[in-house]
Design a protein around this motif. Structure first.
Motif, PDB file in Angstrom:
ATOM      1  N   UNK A   1      46.458  34.747  39.404  1.00 25.50           N
ATOM      2  CA  UNK A   1      45.164  34.228  39.868  1.00 25.50           C
ATOM      3  C   UNK A   1      44.063  35.077  39.257  1.00 25.50           C
ATOM      4  N   UNK A   2      42.868  34.595  39.392  1.00 28.29           N
ATOM      5  CA  UNK A   2      41.747  35.337  38.801  1.00 28.29           C
ATOM      6  C   UNK A   2      41.681  36.725  39.415  1.00 28.29           C
ATOM      7  N   UNK A   3      41.686  37.715  38.576  1.00 25.22           N
ATOM      8  CA  UNK A   3      41.562  39.078  39.096  1.00 25.22           C
ATOM      9  C   UNK A   3      42.888  39.679  39.502  1.00 25.22           C
TER      10      UNK A   3
ATOM     11  N   UNK B   1      43.556  43.317  38.994  1.00 24.78           N
ATOM     12  CA  UNK B   1      43.130  44.281  40.005  1.00 24.78           C
ATOM     13  C   UNK B   1      44.205  44.498  41.040  1.00 24.78           C
TER      14      UNK B   1
ATOM     15  N   UNK C   1      41.432  49.687  33.188  1.00 25.88           N
ATOM     16  CA  UNK C   1      40.640  48.508  33.548  1.00 25.88           C
ATOM     17  C   UNK C   1      39.627  48.157  32.474  1.00 25.88           C
TER      18      UNK C   1
ATOM     19  N   UNK D   1      41.540  46.267  30.031  1.00 27.30           N
ATOM     20  CA  UNK D   1      41.731  44.882  30.464  1.00 27.30           C
ATOM     21  C   UNK D   1      40.438  44.094  30.302  1.00 27.30           C
ATOM     22  N   UNK D   2      39.315  44.774  30.577  1.00 29.87           N
ATOM     23  CA  UNK D   2      38.027  44.110  30.398  1.00 29.87           C
ATOM     24  C   UNK D   2      37.839  43.674  28.945  1.00 29.87           C
TER      25      UNK D   2
ATOM     26  N   UNK E   1      39.829  40.667  28.446  1.00 26.14           N
ATOM     27  CA  UNK E   1      39.171  39.528  29.069  1.00 26.14           C
ATOM     28  C   UNK E   1      38.030  39.035  28.192  1.00 26.14           C
ATOM     29  N   UNK E   2      37.319  39.979  27.608  1.00 28.82           N
ATOM     30  CA  UNK E   2      36.210  39.628  26.720  1.00 28.82           C
ATOM     31  C   UNK E   2      36.710  38.843  25.520  1.00 28.82           C
TER      32      UNK E   2
ATOM     33  N   UNK F   1      38.593  35.528  27.050  1.00 27.80           N
ATOM     34  CA  UNK F   1      37.814  34.648  27.908  1.00 27.80           C
ATOM     35  C   UNK F   1      38.514  34.292  29.199  1.00 27.80           C
ATOM     36  N   UNK F   2      39.587  34.967  29.509  1.00 30.70           N
ATOM     37  CA  UNK F   2      40.316  34.651  30.740  1.00 30.70           C
ATOM     38  C   UNK F   2      40.005  35.636  31.838  1.00 30.70           C
ATOM     39  N   UNK F   3      40.440  35.307  33.039  1.00 29.57           N
ATOM     40  CA  UNK F   3      40.238  36.237  34.135  1.00 29.57           C
ATOM     41  C   UNK F   3      41.551  36.630  34.807  1.00 29.57           C
TER      42      UNK F   3
ATOM     43  N   UNK G   1      35.647  40.474  39.868  1.00 30.07           N
ATOM     44  CA  UNK G   1      35.653  39.111  39.327  1.00 30.07           C
ATOM     45  C   UNK G   1      34.288  38.745  38.781  1.00 30.07           C
TER      46      UNK G   1
ATOM     47  N   UNK H   1      32.004  39.107  31.667  1.00 24.68           N
ATOM     48  CA  UNK H   1      32.694  39.458  30.428  1.00 24.68           C
ATOM     49  C   UNK H   1      33.169  38.240  29.667  1.00 24.68           C
ATOM     50  N   UNK H   2      33.688  37.283  30.429  1.00 26.06           N
ATOM     51  CA  UNK H   2      34.449  36.258  29.712  1.00 26.06           C
ATOM     52  C   UNK H   2      33.759  34.911  29.642  1.00 26.06           C
TER      53      UNK H   2
END
Lengths: 306, 494, 214, 664
Positions: free
Chosen positions: A92-94, A97, A141, A144-145, A148-149, A152-154, D408, D414-415
């Motif tokens: 799931x998104x995040x 974390x 993290x 991971x950021x 994500x950049x 484009x996913x979360x 989030x 970011x995304x």
């Protein structure tokens, strides 16, 4: 969940102690020894499970409860991460974390259990553990950021899969830097050289091993298995980044990933054999370096993508 | 009530009679008793008169020299309250002096005479419609109150009295020059002789006055009466006189003497404004004087060591605030009236508490006053609460008046003025509480067995403080109208 | 009439200079008394045709007060304090004279600047009154002894008195009386104050009254 | 209905305060009536807030107030309700807690009547702040809150440190209020002070208003470097009050900031950057300063700075999301920040109560004098551990959910529109890196605090003799600890509560988000809760299995392994200071630890001493110098009041001439 995801979890559960064996065997090879069998870790765990336990009179329920919760946390981390590279729409998104913070919970309890014994050695180990991880967490993290950049996913699945071929083509350098950063985090989080020397028996120099000095029997088995799983989890993170440019899918991807994870063990072993344990003062520098790499990767990625 | 004007001469005559009675009293205690009873009686007359002033109108004595309008009515009420608080606390304050003979019958008689004398003089200031008579009243106040400072002679009180006397005499002399200039400015309008000094006639034909003369006159008036009102940089007598006078006198000094002088400036303000074409010429002077006073007070409050001087500088600050508000005009003038009333009550109460604490702990030095809340709960609470009110903590009314003033300043586009005002308030807040906290809470030597306060003393502490607290939460419409009417006398914004 | 008035006014200015340049307190008191008498005579000179009993009475009252009562009060204070000279004024006598000249110049400048619609009896009445005021303030600032400061105050008052003659045609009698009363009481009070200060401190140097500060 | 409930609540507080103040002579009655009125006052407000969140919609009522431009306008919308609920619940629980906590003071013969009077005023003030719809009424509540909390801090004023703390608090709060006064005076230029009539004057730079709001409300909230009062005042107050101040009172600063930023209109990007930067700075500085402390309550107070920082990161991302046009970031940022407001209220008040219990039973706040309390105070220890894990943002507790949302938001920056909005991704990176560092350090800090205080062996007789606290203190802690877990597991239920609140905030900023996509993002909360539950279940099964294995085995008890050392003593345990030393040493530029060390001298050194303390860098290096410079300047200014009459007269003359020259 598809079969791929399920298999990736099962692989982790079953092969994690093997990964430890591979590391140890690699080190033995470098040292010119035959070394322990590859499956030694399984035997250790089985032996510990058969034993009784000795508890320190100082300890409380926290000490007894901690190994179980720690293992549960690592298991959840495995379930979150392992299918992510191979399974569409997993997580799931995040959920990255969740991975980080579940391991954080595990760390909290390990440290609490160590402090519960009232031993000054275990206190020292605990202090170093939280010290390293406080620096490792930003590196992880931020890495991971960056992913994500780029992707484009979360969620971890979209991040790790999205980084794929296209990602390597457009921002390959950045991803490589993130890979290096992840590897440093792997070493720090799993108390490997140069952050810690799992082989030494000088309590003053240890980090993770010293925290579990008072654990025994089944509890120690849980701790040991948990440590293996944790190494597996971080290896998956590193390896999935490494295999993503191959553009595989399905069982091929699963196979390649597992192989890469196991090969990570070889790399770790190699590093441990060729590097000396760094002094306490230098360790934070390395982690800060990993953070710096992640941030550099971010800057590069931003430039490449815009 | 067409005959309401009869009260006006009554207010002037009654204190004069009481002064004689006081000077003939048989004992010190009796003199103070006459002071208390007489002041309350006179205060009641003043309040009655104030109540009879029609909304927006005035009560005039035939001949036109004595007149009460909304502005003076409001001041009359404040004066009544302040004098009552001062007179009622005096018996308790001088108790020791009476016991050890330092406040003997002779002193007490003189005290009573001067007390009623200054009461009458200040009433004359408020009641006169004639600028000359007003001036006479102010000068008389100066001379009478000078002796009140050194009722009990000490080197310090003599020095303070000398400074007060000389500075205020010079100031008032300048104010007289100003009054003359204003009167002279009426030359062209055809107002002659007696008329030229009547405020009503000047106000009525303000637009026809000679501008240059009015300007010069107003400058002299601001400097002259400003000296007496304690506006910086003419304020230097103020801390000396406050710190050396007995507490009941300090209460009156801070609570009303300053206001009375400021009242004279406020009287002349609409005339000067109207004569200069309502362009804010005169208001600008008041804004500047107010700000300078606030900031000067702020600087001194922070580094003060003497409790009564601290209160004196706080008076300087508040008189500055009222001046500033009047200078801003409009809502600011309303807030100035609101603030003036609350400050007078709070400051008199603060002096009441301070006087007793100084007596209990044996000195003005704030370092000696420690743990007053536990050592003398009533007086400690009295001082702490009144200080909190004075520095403008909500829900005390002064907080709201200061906020209104700030809003008026910003509303008029004077952001710099508002910011400076706010900065001054903050510095005073910090400066005062830095002293107030240890005085209230810090442990220290327990003073020897303070005298248990009586019911009157409870009342003169509890009632004013309750009033100030309530004023922040509730403002009856008649009070509001009284403020609005008083503010409108000082002129409206263009 | 104008010539006489101008003569009086010039005499007033001269008396200023005497006050500024003199160190003997008793002669200062005498000069101030003289100045007071001249000021008291001014209304008789300016009134011209409108000379009334009221003006005469007022003038005489002023003469009596300033010329005789005040000097007497101050002389008594002086005797009891055993001070006869202003030894070290804040501003020396020569600079004081210069300051007096400056004040005179400033007075004329201010008069020009204000352009007051004044009395026609004399063109220098207003500047002279200003110069009296300035001199008074200067004496207050520059002199050390309390007696001299009271003199300064009296000179200031003289100036204001002269000024009032210049600008206001007729001040209501009651007000005038009140002013006079106040004036009298003020100086009286100051005299008492000096007396008490003297008995308390054994000096009347007002600059030594500087313990209250901060 | 809702306004009536609110009015009832406020009036209960307002009416009981004077009654309680008069009970000074009757401490027994005061100690019963005090908590009773506090709880009774909270209940109608809680009902009103819950009704609002449950969909009763915003409600407001106005009555005329005789104070000029005042109006008795109160109202409750989603945002107010979200703040009012923790305010009131924590106030009620802390009241129950304080009843037990104050027994000690009562046994010393001190009257608690004033305490309860101020306590009711504090609760009433906070409620008024959250529901006022008129700036003057807001200010009234704001100042009552500040004054009451100041008086509560001064409860133990015989201690010089407490007086100092109270003084610093008062100064800070007043500087904040001054800015707010300025802000309101600007916004109310048109005359009315009703919230819906407030507006900036035409052509007035909104940036100045923003700075005023930021400093004014930020002082209360405790943004670095406006935080200096916080680590002084919170530890000094009685612990129940610390719980209220740290848990909810500082949130009124956040509330005010949000409420008035909405009035200031569409935010430019730099507002968001300022908040984000303040958030990251506060977070990192707060947690590092906390690490260096060995006073338990001071440590917790610094953590409030840290958590306010996390909230600010959320709000900063929210503002940036609006101005950069990344709706998902805006939505999630506000959602995370607001949820963290609630969560922090729960766990921080829990932690302060735990610390208070420890203080009450051992008489010391020094971590290094404690130890081994988990055996002696099991319930307190479990509650404190729960709070510790929650504040570190660990699953399965509530802190995790709010931090997840903020992450989030960062990821959204970011995304989502990565290629087009580089600023969004930079903000995301800053937030991610900052939060990760904060999280890691927080974990270090709370393992230190919890471990040293509750685990191991007691280091001093104080700790050895401790007993569990009584039920009135235990119950509130257990309720709050349960709340930590329940909220953590209630992710699916949280979304429908927080969603409308955020929608209303966004609407206040004139930004609409298609509810579908945004609310989908809240789905992560459900997943996180499921994962949390999974951890719990797995842990339970593993533990059951392990226990089953051990049941048939021989277990024995032995001393802790001392690596061969035969006679370990409690004083040989690792101390909190040593535990944190590596990190504090690494960040020496931000936290300056002062050491006092007497070198042992002679052949047979008799005794020697070593101690450390860590003063606040901002206070030492920023405020102290500035304040003393002012004081010196003012001292110099005293020269003008030199006592020379001559020159005073000269001032008059000079003022006259100056005015003549200026105005003529």
């Amino acid at each position: 969940m598809t079969i791929h995801g399920l298999l990736s979890i099962i692989a982790g559960l079953l092969l994690a102690p093997l990964l430890q064996g591979i590391v140890n065997r690699t080190k033995a090879v470098f040292a010119g020894r035959r070394g322990a069998p590859l499956l030694q870790q399984y035997r250790d765990i089985a032996r510990l499970l058969r034993k009784g336990a000795v508890f320190s009179g100082t300890t409380t329920w926290i000490f007894r409860l901690a190994p179980s919760i720690t293992l549960a946390c690592v298991l959840v981390a495995l379930v979150v991460l392992a299918p992510a590279p191979v399974e569409q729409g997993w997580g799931f998104a995040g959920d990255a974390l969740l991975l980080a913070y579940a391991l954080g919970l595990a760390r909290f309890l390990t440290v609490a259990a160590a402090l519960d014994t009232g031993s000054s050695f275990e206190g020292m180990g605990a202090s170093r553990e939280v010290f390293y991880s406080a620096l490792a967490e930003p590196a992880l993290l931020v890495g991971i950021a960056v992913l994500a950049r780029v992707s484009g996913g979360t969620s971890l699945a979209s991040i790790l899969q999205g980084a794929g071929v296209a990602g390597w083509v457009s921002a390959g350098t950045a991803l490589a830097l993130v890979g290096v950063s992840f590897f440093v985090v792997l070493l720090a989080e799993n108390s490997r050289v140069p952050f810690d020397d799992p082989n030494t028996h000088l309590e003053l120099t240890m980090v993770h091993e010293v925290m579990v000095l008072d654990s025994s029997g089944p509890d120690f088995a849980l701790v040991t298995y948990g440590a293996s799983l944790k190494l597996w989890v971080f290896s998956v993170l590193f390896a999935s980044l490494a295999v993503s440019p191959l553009g595989l899918s399905g069982f091929a991807l699963l196979g390649a990933l597992t192989a890469a994870v196991l090969f990570t063990g070889v790399i770790v072993g190699t590093v441990e054999s060729t590097m000396a344990r760094s002094s306490l003062a230098r360790a934070p520098l390395l982690l800060a370096g990993a953070c710096a790499l992640s941030i550099l990767a971010f800057i590069l990625a931003s430039r490449f993508l815009s | 009530m067409a005959q309401a004007w009869i009260l006006i001469p009554a207010i002037l005559i009654l204190p004069a009679l009481l002064a004689v009675a006081g000077m003939l009293s048989r004992s010190a205690r009796a003199a103070l008793g006459i002071c208390a009873a007489g002041t309350v009686a006179t205060g009641a007359l003043m309040a009655a008169l104030a109540a009879l002033v029609p909304h927006g109108g005035a009560v005039t004595v035939p001949g036109g020299w004595l007149r009460v309008d909304s502005l003076s009515a409001l001041h009359l009420v404040v004066m009544a309250i302040v004098f009552c608080l001062g007179a009622l606390q005096a018996p308790g304050y001088f108790r020791h002096g009476i016991a050890d003979g330092s406040f003997d019958r002779r002193t007490a008689r003189r005290y009573a005479g001067l007390w009623f004398g200054s009461l009458a003089a200040m009433a004359a200031v408020l009641l006169s419609n004639n600028l000359g008579l007003m001036w006479v009243g102010i000068e008389a106040t100066t001379l009478l109150t000078a002796f009140l400072i050194c009722v009990t002679t000490t080197p310090g009180s003599l020095e303070a009295m000398w400074k007060y006397l000389l500075m205020c005499s010079v100031g008032v002399a300048l104010a007289f020059t100003g009054t003359l200039l204003v009167a002279a400015s009426a030359g062209r309008t055809g107002i002659h002789g007696t008329e030229a000094l009547l405020w009503t006639s000047l106000a009525a034909s303000a637009r026809g006055l000679d501008v240059q003369l009015v300007k010069a006159g107003f400058v002299f008036i601001v400097i002259g009466y400003g000296t007496k009102a304690g506006l910086a940089p003419m304020h230097n007598w103020l801390p000396d006189a406050h710190s050396q006078a007995p507490a009941p006198v300090s209460a009156v000094f801070s609570g009303f003497l300053l206001n009375a002088a400021l009242y004279c400036i406020l009287r002349c303000l609409p005339v000067a404004e109207a004569a200069t074409g309502d362009a804010g010429w005169a208001r600008g002077i008041l804004v500047a004087a107010g700000l300078v006073s606030i900031l000067t007070a702020a600087a001194f409050v922070v580094v003060q060591r003497d409790l009564k001087r601290l209160l004196a500088y706080s008076s300087l600050e508040h008189i500055g605030i009222v001046t500033l508000g009047a200078g801003i005009g409009g809502v600011g003038a309303f807030a100035a009236m609101y603030h003036m009333v609350l400050h007078s009550i709070a400051k008199s109460t603060a002096f009441t508490g301070a006087g007793r604490l100084i007596e209990i702990f044996g000195g003005n030095d704030m370092k000696r006053i420690r743990g007053s809340l536990s050592a003398a709960p009533l007086w400690g609470t009295c001082l702490l609460v009144s200080l909190l009110a004075l520095v403008g903590t909500a829900p005390f009314g002064l907080f709201f008046s200061e906020f209104m003033m700030l809003r008026a300043a910003f509303g008029a586009g004077s952001y710099a003025v508002g910011a400076a005002f706010l900065a001054g308030l903050s510095i005073v807040f910090i400066g005062v509480l830095r002293h107030a906290i240890p005085m209230a809470w810090a442990p220290g030597e327990k003073p020897a067995n303070p005298h248990a306060p009586g019911i009157v003393e409870w009342l003169i502490v509890a009632l004013p403080l309750a009033a100030i607290l309530l004023s922040g939460l509730w403002m009856p419409s008649f009070v509001r109208e009284a403020f609005a009417a008083a503010a409108s006398v000082t002129g409206v914004l263009p | 009439m104008t010539a006489m008035l101008d003569t009086v006014l010039v005499a007033l200015i001269l008396s200023n200079f005497v006050l500024l340049g003199s160190s003997r307190l008793s002669s200062c008191i005498r000069t101030a008394a003289l100045q007071g008498i001249m000021a008291g005579l001014l209304p008789l000179a300016t009134a011209g045709a409108g000379l009334s009993l009221r003006i005469v009475a007022l003038g005489l009252a002023v003469v009596a007060l300033k010329g005789f009562v005040f000097p007497h009060l101050l002389n008594r204070a002086l005797r009891e304090s055993a001070t006869s000279r202003e030894v070290q004024p804040f501003v020396g006598y020569t600079p004081s004279l210069l300051a007096g000249l400056l004040a005179l110049a400033a007075s004329f400048w201010l008069d020009g600047r204000l352009a007051l619609p004044t009395h026609s009896a004399s063109s220098i009445l207003v500047p002279v009154s200003f110069s009296l005021m300035f001199t008074g303030i200067f004496l207050l600032v520059a002199r050390r002894t309390a007696v001299n400061q009271v003199l300064g105050y009296i000179v200031l008052e003289n100036g204001i008195y002269a000024f009032s003659l210049a600008v206001v045609r007729d001040i209501p009698f009651l007000v005038e009386l009140g002013v006079l009363m106040d004036m009298f009481v003020a100086v009286f009070v100051m005299g008492i104050a000096i007396y008490r200060i003297n008995s308390e401190f054994d000096h009347i140097d007002s600059d030594r009254l500087s313990t209250l500060k901060g | 209905m809702i306004p009536a409930l609110l009015a009832l609540s406020i009036l209960t507080f307002a009416a009981s305060a004077p009654v309680l103040a008069m009970l000074r002579r009757n401490p027994r009655a005061a100690s019963r009536l005090g908590p009773a009125t506090a709880v009774a006052g909270c209940i109608p407000g809680i009902v009103a807030a819950i009704l609002t969140l449950a969909g009763a919609g915003p409600a407001s009522a106005t009555a005329s107030w005789s104070v000029p431009s005042g109006g008795l306008s109160i109202g409750m919308d989603a945002l107010s309700a979200l703040f009012a609920i923790p305010v009131l619940i924590v106030s009620a629980l802390a009241a129950i807690y304080s009843r037990g906590y104050l027994r000690h003071a009562e046994s010393e013969g001190r009257s608690t009547a004033p305490f309860w009077a101020w306590y009711d005023l504090l609760a009433g003030g906070m409620l008024l702040v959250t529901v006022a719809r008129n700036a003057l009424l807001f200010l009234l509540g704001w100042e009552v809150m500040a004054l009451a909390s100041f008086l509560l801090v001064m409860f133990d004023a015989h201690d010089p440190r407490v007086r100092r703390a109270g003084w610093i608090y008062l100064v800070a709060t007043h500087i904040g209020t001054a800015c707010i006064l300025g802000l309101f005076a600007i916004l109310g230029h048109a005359g009315s002070l009703e919230f819906d009539r407030l507006a900036l004057p035409a052509a007035f730079p909104a940036g100045i208003a923003f700075v005023l709001a930021f400093v004014g409300f930020g002082t209360k909230a405790g943004f670095v470097p406006l935080h200096v009062w916080l680590p002084e005042a919170h530890p000094a107050a009685p612990s129940g009050v610390s719980a209220v101040m740290s848990g909810v009172m500082i949130k009124t600063g956040i509330y005010g900031l949000l409420r008035f930023l909405m009035i200031l209109g569409t935010p430019p990007a730099w507002w968001g950057w300022v908040l984000l930067a303040a958030g990251v700075t506060s977070g990192v500085v707060g947690v590092l300063s906390a690490l260096a402390q060995h006073d338990l309550k001071r440590l917790l107070a610094y953590h409030s700075v840290e958590n306010i920082g996390i909230i600010a990161i959320g709000l900063g991302l929210g503002l940036l999301g609006i101005s950069l046009g990344i709706p998902a970031m805006a939505f999630l940022g506000f959602a995370g920040g607001l949820l963290h407001v609630v969560n922090h209220a729960v766990f921080k008040s829990l932690l302060f109560m735990g610390a208070g219990s420890v203080l009450e039973r051992t008489g010391t706040r020094d971590i290094d004098h404690l130890g081994g309390l988990s055996k002696r105070m099991p319930a307190t220890s479990l509650c404190f551990m729960t709070g510790s894990m929650a504040i570190c943002g660990l699953p399965p507790f509530n802190g995790f959910l709010s931090e997840l949302l903020i992450y989030l938001a960062a990821f959204a920056g970011l995304s989502a529109t990565a290629a087009r909005v580089p600023a969004g991704s930079t903000a995301g990176l800053l937030a991610t890196g900052g939060l990760a560092l904060i999280g890691g350090l927080a974990l270090a800090c709370f393992t230190k605090a919890f471990g040293t205080v509750f685990l191991g062996e007691p280091r001093t007789p104080h700790a050895a003799g401790a007993r569990e606290v009584d039920a009135s203190m235990r119950t509130p802690m257990i309720i709050l600890a349960a709340a930590c877990l329940c909220i953590g597991l209630a992710g699916p239920a949280a979304a429908p509560v927080i969603g409308p609140v955020v929608d209303s905030v966004l609407a206040g900023f004139g930004c609409t988000v298609s509810t579908g996509t945004a609310h989908d993002a809240l789905g992560a909360l459900s997943a996180a809760s499921v994962a949390s539950a999974a951890i719990l279940l797995l842990a339970a099964s593993v533990f059951a299995a392990r226990s089953a294995i051990l049941r048939n085995r021989r277990t024995s008890t032995a001393p802790t392994w001392g690596c061969g050392f035969a006679s370990p003593a409690p004083s040989m345990q690792y101390t909190a200071s040593s535990f944190a030393d590596p990190i504090v040493g690494l960040f020496g530029a931000i936290v300056r630890r002062r050491r006092r060390f007497e070198e042992p001298a002679g052949l047979f050194p008799a005794s020697t001493e070593f101690s450390t303390d860590t003063p606040d860098v901002y206070q030492e290096k920023l405020y102290k110098p500035v304040f003393s410079a002012f004081e010196r300047a003012f001292s110099g200014f005293r020269v003008i009041q030199h006592g020379r009459l001559n020159l005073y007269v000269l001032y008059i003359a000079a003022a006259l001439f100056a005015l003549l020259l200026w105005k003529l």
